[in-house]
Design a protein around this motif. Structure first.
Motif, PDB file in Angstrom:
ATOM      1  N   ASN A  98       0.846  -1.190   0.000  1.00 14.10           N
ATOM      2  CA  ASN A  98       0.000   0.000   0.000  1.00 14.10           C
ATOM      3  C   ASN A  98       0.884   1.244   0.000  1.00 14.10           C
ATOM      4  N   TYR A 110      -0.303   3.357  -5.782  1.00 15.73           N
ATOM      5  CA  TYR A 110      -1.266   3.185  -4.693  1.00 15.73           C
ATOM      6  C   TYR A 110      -1.865   4.527  -4.265  1.00 15.73           C
ATOM      7  N   ARG A 111      -1.036   5.543  -4.197  1.00 17.52           N
ATOM      8  CA  ARG A 111      -1.507   6.861  -3.762  1.00 17.52           C
ATOM      9  C   ARG A 111      -2.552   7.412  -4.730  1.00 17.52           C
ATOM     10  N   ASN A 114      -5.929   5.615  -4.211  1.00 15.41           N
ATOM     11  CA  ASN A 114      -6.585   6.037  -2.970  1.00 15.41           C
ATOM     12  C   ASN A 114      -7.115   7.464  -3.065  1.00 15.41           C
ATOM     13  N   LEU A 219     -11.952   2.020  -5.743  1.00 19.91           N
ATOM     14  CA  LEU A 219     -10.600   1.452  -5.763  1.00 19.91           C
ATOM     15  C   LEU A 219     -10.516   0.270  -6.719  1.00 19.91           C
ATOM     16  N   GLN A 234      -5.094  -1.839   0.989  1.00 22.21           N
ATOM     17  CA  GLN A 234      -5.556  -0.442   0.944  1.00 22.21           C
ATOM     18  C   GLN A 234      -6.637  -0.231   1.995  1.00 22.21           C
ATOM     19  N   LEU A 238      -6.949   2.346   5.229  1.00 24.75           N
ATOM     20  CA  LEU A 238      -8.065   3.283   5.388  1.00 24.75           C
ATOM     21  C   LEU A 238      -8.758   3.075   6.729  1.00 24.75           C
TER      22      LEU A 238
END
Length: 411
Positions: A98, A110-111, A114, A219, A234, A238
C-alpha cells in the motif's frame, strides 16, 4: 617490546525508554520533556520489549526525515525479517502493498488510486451522514442522563461513517473494528491481524460482485487494477487511519472543551471555533502520537546521532509539535488557528483524507455541543485512564453526565 594498545572499552548503550508502559500512557508529555533534557531531539526507545527504535521529538528533524524518502524509506521488509509475527507492534509496522509502506512508482500507483477514490466523496452528503449517525447515537443514551462518549458516541460515528463510505455491511465492519482494536492495543495483535485480513478480503469479494458508489468499489475500478491482496491492504490502511484515530480525535477534542475553561469560554463567546479546538488537540495531543515510521537502509547521521540501518525511526507528532524550538513565544494554550502541526504527517505520505477527517470530527463535536450543551465530566479529569500503547493517545472511556431528556426528544 612495545605492547599493543588496549582496545577502547565500548560505551554502554543508552537506556531505552519504554513507550508501551502504562506510566508513559499516563503522562507522555512529562516523558517527552525528560527525553528532551536527556537525549535531545533523537531518543532511543523500545516500542515493545526488545523492539528498539529512535523516536524523533524535534520538529525540524521530524520535517527533514518526513520529506526525505530516499534516506528514510517506509519499507520495513529488512527490519521485519528479524521480528517474529507474534511481536505485538508488528501488525502496525509490517510491510503491506500500500502507499504507506511503499516508495517510488509503487507508492505513486497506490496513492493515485486512494486519492481518486477518496476525493470522489461528496462533502455535503458526508456532513449529512455524520449528523444522522450522531443523532441516532445521542438518541440511544440521552434519556439516561449519562453516557460514555467514547464507546457510545465517538466510536459509533467513526465506525458507521467509515463503513458507509467504504460500502461495508455491519457484519464485516464489526470484524474489521475488532481486528483493528486488537492491533492498536498491541495485546493480541497477531490475532487481530488475522481477523482484519479476512474481513477486508470479504469486503473486496462483496464489492467485486456487487459494486456501488463507495470508496471500495472506486478502488476496484481504478486503472491501477489492484489485485485482491492489494485491495485488502488499501482497506487496512483506510480503516487504520479512520476508526481509532478519528474516534480519539473526537473524544479528545470533547475532553479539551469540557476541561479547558478558558478555551470553552472562548468557544461559547464566539472567539474560537470547534475547528480551532480540533487543531489545538492535533497540535498538543494528537490521537496518533507516535508513528510515520521509516527504516533507513544504512546508518545515517542526523545532527550528530547515528541512526542504525534497518531500525525503525518513529516520528513523535505529539512531541515534535510541542518542541520548544517551534513553540517559543507562543502562549500556552494559544495555538488557535495554527496548523503547522504534524498530526497529518508531511511529505509524500501526508494523509490524503485530511479534509474528510476534519469534516467528520468537526460535525460530530458541533452536533454534540448543540444537542447536549450542559454536558460535564462524570468524574475528575485525574481519574480518567489513558490506554497504553506506543502509537496512540487514547482514553479508556469518556464518562459524562447531562440533563436527561425523554426518549426520542430531538435536540
Amino acid at each position: 617490546m612495545t605492547m599493543p594498545s588496549a582496545e577502547p572499552t565500548p560505551a554502554s548503550p543508552p537506556e531505552r525508554i519504554a513507550l508501551y508502559s502504562p506510566e508513559f500512557a499516563a503522562d507522555p508529555h512529562a516523558v517527552y520533556r525528560r527525553m528532551r533534557r536527556t537525549h535531545g531531539p533523537l531518543v532511543p526507545v523500545d516500542l515493545a520489549p526488545g523492539v528498539p527504535a529512535t523516536l524523533v521529538i524535534g520538529y525540524y528533524q521530524a520535517r527533514r526525515i518526513l520529506n526525505d524518502p530516499l534516506h528514510f524509506p517506509a519499507d520495513p521488509r529488512a527490519w521485519e525479517k528479524l521480528i517474529p509475527k507474534s511481536c505485538p507492534v508488528r501488525p502496525m509496522m509490517e510491510w503491506r502493498p500500500n502507499a504507506l509502506r511503499s516508495g517510488g512508482a509503487e507508492h505513486a500507483r497506490y496513492r493515485a488510486a486512494n486519492t481518486t477514490a477518496i476525493d470522489a466523496v461528496d462533502q455535503h452528503e458526508l456532513r449529512s451522514l455524520v449528523e444522522k449517525v450522531a443523532s441516532g447515537a445521542i438518541g440511544d443514551f440521552r434519556a439516561a442522563g449519562e453516557a460514555d462518549l467514547l464507546t457510545q458516541y465517538s466510536f459509533p460515528i467513526a465506525f458507521r461513517v467509515l463503513s458507509a463510505l467504504l460500502g461495508c455491511p455491519d457484519e464485516i465492519g464489526v470484524r474489521i473494528a475488532d481486528g483493528m482494536a486488537k492491533i492498536f492495543e498491541t495485546t493480541d495483535a497477531e490475532r487481530g491481524n488475522q481477523i482484519l485480513g479476512q474481513a477486508v478480503l470479504d469486503l473486496v469479494t462483496l464489492r467485486r460482485q456487487h459494486p456501488g458508489d463507495d470508496i471500495t468499489s472506486r478502488l476496484i475500478a481504478h486503472p491501477a487494477h489492484l489485485t485482491d491482496e492489494e485491495m485488502g491492504h488499501q482497506l487496512v490502511t483506510l480503516y487504520g487511519a479512520g476508526i481509532e484515530p478519528l474516534t480519539n480525535l473526537i473524544s479528545n477534542t470533547i475532553l479539551k472543551i469540557l476541561t479547558d475553561e478558558e478555551f470553552s469560554a472562548d468557544l461559547h463567546a464566539g472567539l474560537s471555533t470547534v475547528r480551532d479546538a480540533l487543531d489545538t488537540v492535533l497540535y498538543t495531543d494528537p490521537p496518533m502520537a507516535n508513528y510515520c515510521i521509516s527504516y533507513p537502509p544504512y546508518p545515517i547521521d542526523v545532527d550528530g546521532v547515528l541512526l542504525p540501518a534497518d531500525q525503525p525511526v518513529v516520528i513523535s507528532m505529539a512531541a515534535a509539535n510541542n518542541d520548544p524550538a517551534l513553540t517559543e513565544g507562543v502562549p500556552e494554550g494559544r495555538l488557535t488557528g495554527n496548523r503547522a502541526h504534524l498530526a497529518w504527517s508531511a511529505g509524500p505520505h501526508t494523509c490524503p483524507a485530511r479534509s474528510h477527517a476534519y469534516l467528520i470530527a468537526e460535525t460530530a463535536v458541533t452536533y454534540l455541543l448543540d444537542a447536549l450543551p450542559e454536558t460535564d465530566l462524570a468524574r475528575p479529569l485525574t481519574e480518567l485512564t489513558w490506554r497504553p500503547g506506543p502509537f496512540h493517545r487514547a482514553l479508556e472511556s469518556l464518562p459524562v453526565v447531562f440533563p436527561a431528556a425523554r426518549q426520542g426528544a430531538q435536540p
